[in-house]
Scaffold this active site. Structure first.
Site, PDB file in Angstrom:
ATOM      1  N   ASP A  98      -4.271  15.679  21.344  1.00  0.00           N
ATOM      2  CA  ASP A  98      -3.086  15.514  20.309  1.00  0.00           C
ATOM      3  C   ASP A  98      -2.827  15.809  18.865  1.00  0.00           C
ATOM      4  O   ASP A  98      -1.865  16.250  18.401  1.00  0.00           O
ATOM      5  CB  ASP A  98      -2.020  14.225  20.724  1.00  0.00           C
ATOM      6  CG  ASP A  98      -1.854  13.938  22.122  1.00  0.00           C
ATOM      7  OD1 ASP A  98      -1.826  14.807  23.225  1.00  0.00           O
ATOM      8  OD2 ASP A  98      -1.613  12.583  22.481  1.00  0.00           O
ATOM      9  N   ASP A 156       0.717  -1.316  -0.264  1.00  0.00           N
ATOM     10  CA  ASP A 156       0.136   0.128  -0.353  1.00  0.00           C
ATOM     11  C   ASP A 156       0.919   1.016   0.020  1.00  0.00           C
ATOM     12  O   ASP A 156       0.434   2.549  -0.807  1.00  0.00           O
ATOM     13  CB  ASP A 156      -0.658   0.199   1.353  1.00  0.00           C
ATOM     14  CG  ASP A 156      -1.945  -1.135   1.125  1.00  0.00           C
ATOM     15  OD1 ASP A 156      -1.874  -1.768  -0.216  1.00  0.00           O
ATOM     16  OD2 ASP A 156      -2.987  -0.935   2.025  1.00  0.00           O
ATOM     17  N   THR A 204      -9.021   3.608   7.480  1.00  0.00           N
ATOM     18  CA  THR A 204      -8.790   2.811   7.301  1.00  0.00           C
ATOM     19  C   THR A 204      -6.980   2.419   7.763  1.00  0.00           C
ATOM     20  O   THR A 204      -6.106   1.055   7.516  1.00  0.00           O
ATOM     21  CB  THR A 204      -8.676   0.423   6.683  1.00  0.00           C
ATOM     22  OG1 THR A 204      -8.673   1.087   5.353  1.00  0.00           O
ATOM     23  CG2 THR A 204      -9.877   0.626   6.073  1.00  0.00           C
TER      24      THR A 204
END
Length: 364
Positions: free
Chosen positions: A235, A120, A246
């Site tokens: 944060d 990916d 995802t």
């Protein structure tokens, strides 16, 4: 072989100088592309760009095999690689072309098809090379698991021959994001190295505004279409695409979104308030994240895990949907591929009871 200057190309390479708009794959707000798009070339792809995972022996071998096969079977097709790859494989692949560093705009202009070899991360790198229109991208897995890898490298000859000879493809248009950085007065920020204004930045997964190396929570004003919706003390905040749902956004508690849906995900990272939950916004929304006066230090901007910039107080970033999606070549049953992925890779909602019921996806 190198594409040196505009208008000066190797003898065999014949790029199109003035691309007609119809050659660009675009998307607009509200486009309903829940199924697959069909692309048909009037002629077979003339120039194929191959992107490989760096520093990996398996992809090194795959590059030689794939490039040599394309050159032998389709001798009139130009094979283009990145400059660093061309230097490393100049002896084994003497027929390859390259585009000089700093001229990535040429990739959009001359490439008809992209082949990625890796995981990916290789596809995210490919996206970074195309700040505007992206040609169709076919991705081959080297055996690793990934959400963006519909084909295995063992089947590259069959997949590429079908694609090139039939001159058509089934595409999933993966929405990308456009990000710009601005000063307190709204003007575009200049690069710290003095190279000029920071251009539009296109990302595939997410834009991440976070506290970085500083230990204190950062204060971020969240605006949607010019209206302030909240001030986040956290944060950081993530603005993700459906494809990026995802990735980091999921780790921070964001929703899983099917890649054919148009939406912008706003996901907080460790917010101080327990009631600050992720939200999905419409694709025509423009999101601004502004560093608040209460922040004790600058915030860092990361794009798909790279391209780090710093924003000081009252500086802001702006994100909207890019008109240029990532057109990924997929198989006809892409919906089943996605369901198989979230079960194989994420073990989504799997218990001892329903693992058996999902075995028909896992066994295919």
């Amino acid at each position: 072989m190198t594409l040196d200057t505009p208008g000066v190309y190797p003898k065999d390479l014949a790029p199109i100088y003035d691309k007609e708009p119809s050659r660009e794959i675009r998307q607009s707000f509200g486009t309903t592309y829940g199924g697959n798009y069909k692309l048909r070339w009037e002629e077979g792809p003339r120039t194929i760009l191959i992107i490989k995972k760096p520093n990996d022996e398996l992809t090194d071998k795959a590059l030689v095999d794939v490039a040599s096969w394309i050159h032998t079977k389709y001798p009139h097709t130009n094979v283009v690689v990145e400059p660093s790859v061309a230097d490393a494989f100049s002896d084994s692949l003497p027929f390859i072309y390259t585009i000089p560093e700093g001229k990535t705009v040429e990739y959009t202009r001359v490439t008809d098809l992209v082949v990625t070899l890796g995981g990916d991360g290789t596809i995210l790198h490919t996206s970074s090379l195309f700040n505007s229109a992206v040609p169709p991208v076919i991705s081959f897995s080297m055996g690793t698991l990934g959400f963006l890898l519909p084909y295995h490298i063992n089947n590259y000859q069959t997949a590429l021959a079908k694609l090139i000879e039939n001159r058509n493809a089934s595409l999933l248009l993966r929405m990308r994001l456009k990000c710009t950085l601005h000063g307190p007065d709204g003007r575009r920020l200049q690069a710290k190295d003095g190279s000029g204004r920071i251009n539009d930045l296109t990302v595939m997964n997410e834009v991440n505004l976070h506290r970085g190396r500083y230990p204190h929570l950062t204060s971020i004003g969240c605006f949607v279409d010019g209206h302030m919706i909240t001030e986040a003390v956290a944060d950081g905040l993530i603005i993700a695409s459906p494809t990026g749902s995802t990735a980091y956004s999921l780790s921070a508690g964001g929703s899983i979104v099917h890649p054919s849906i148009q939406t912008l995900l706003l996901t907080p990272i460790c917010p101080r308030s327990l009631s600050f939950r992720p939200v999905l916004l419409p694709p025509n929304a423009t999101i601004q994240l502004k560093i608040g006066d209460k922040s004790r230090g600058p915030a860092e901007v990361s794009l798909d895990g790279k391209e780090t910039f710093f924003l000081d107080k009252n500086e802001f970033l702006q994100v909207c949907m890019s008109p240029f999606p990532m057109p990924c070549v997929n198989r006809v049953h892409a919906g089943e591929d996605w369901m198989k992925d979230i079960n194989d890779l994420l073990k989504w909602n799997q218990s001892f009871h329903n693992k058996q019921s999902m075995s028909h996806y896992i066994s295919e």
